[in-house]
Design an enzyme around this catalytic site. Structure first.
Site, PDB file in Angstrom:
ATOM      1  N   VAL A 146       0.835  -1.198   0.000  1.00 57.20           N
ATOM      2  CA  VAL A 146       0.000   0.000   0.000  1.00 57.20           C
ATOM      3  C   VAL A 146       0.877   1.259   0.000  1.00 57.20           C
ATOM      4  CG1 VAL A 146      -1.807   1.285   1.228  1.00 57.20           C
ATOM      5  CG2 VAL A 146      -1.918  -1.204   1.106  1.00 57.20           C
ATOM      6  N   CYS A 147       1.972   1.245   0.754  1.00 56.68           N
ATOM      7  CA  CYS A 147       2.879   2.400   0.797  1.00 56.68           C
ATOM      8  C   CYS A 147       3.524   2.625  -0.566  1.00 56.68           C
ATOM      9  CB  CYS A 147       3.948   2.191   1.862  1.00 56.68           C
ATOM     10  SG  CYS A 147       3.286   2.050   3.532  1.00 56.68           S
ATOM     11  N   ASP A 148       3.917   1.558  -1.224  1.00 58.95           N
ATOM     12  CA  ASP A 148       4.470   1.618  -2.568  1.00 58.95           C
ATOM     13  C   ASP A 148       3.450   2.257  -3.508  1.00 58.95           C
ATOM     14  OD1 ASP A 148       4.572   0.346  -5.367  1.00 58.95           O
ATOM     15  OD2 ASP A 148       6.516  -0.300  -4.599  1.00 58.95           O
ATOM     16  N   THR A 153       2.799   6.038  -2.757  1.00 61.25           N
ATOM     17  CA  THR A 153       3.897   6.904  -3.179  1.00 61.25           C
ATOM     18  C   THR A 153       3.939   7.023  -4.698  1.00 61.25           C
ATOM     19  OG1 THR A 153       5.082   6.284  -1.184  1.00 61.25           O
ATOM     20  CG2 THR A 153       6.380   7.320  -2.932  1.00 61.25           C
TER      21      THR A 153
END
Length: 172
Positions: free
Chosen positions: A64-66, A69
């Site tokens: 999810v962070c990937d 971003t």
């Protein structure tokens, strides 16, 4: 010690504790000192006069962070030079730089809260149990007043990209 807030966020349904205040629209954005590298430090003042979208992620090396971003990196080029998209995590600056290079991400400013978690404590996103920063979005106007806040309640879920971007565009 900063105030603790329990019951406002979860990780896979399990409650986690956030350290720091719950910032609201209209609050002044707290100053920060974050690492761009092991020696280079960046503060809020480096973005003076710009609308700032601060995208906070727990760790760049998760799905999810990937995705979060990458999404904001794509949008950054459409916003022009009066806006800055800043991604904050507790990942080491070298890990952030490695990921950006591998992902071809170059429109967002990656900053690390690894040293003292001061950003996490000031913005109310430091997860006590994990020493990571909770997924959240802050849109800050050119005068450093918060105009949009989203504390994502479940760590593994995406933020509301459309609302955050609409808040930025409304200030440009």
């Amino acid at each position: 010690m900063s105030a603790e807030r329990t019951g406002v966020a979860t990780l896979k349904g399990n409650p986690i504790t956030l350290i720091g205040p719950e910032l609201k629209v209209g609050d002044k954005a707290p100053e920060f000192q974050l690492n761009k590298s092991l020696v280079d430090v960046v503060g809020l003042e480096q973005f003076a006069g710009k609308v700032k979208l601060i995208s906070v992620i727990p760790s760049i090396d998760t799905g999810v962070c990937d995705a979060q971003t990458r999404r904001f990196n794509e949008e950054a080029s459409k916003l022009g030079d009066k806006a800055a998209i800043i991604t904050v995590s507790v990942d080491l600056p070298m890990a952030q730089a490695r990921w950006c290079g591998a992902a071809g991400v170059d429109n967002v400013v990656m900053l690390s809260d690894y040293k003292d978690n001061n950003f996490g404590k000031s913005y109310g996103v430091l997860i006590k149990e994990l020493h990571l920063d909770m997924r959240s979005i802050f849109v800050v106007d050119a005068d450093n007043t918060i105009r949009y806040v989203e504390y994502v309640s479940e760590m593994t879920e995406h933020p509301n990209y459309e609302q955050a971007l609409a808040a930025v565009k409304a200030l440009l």
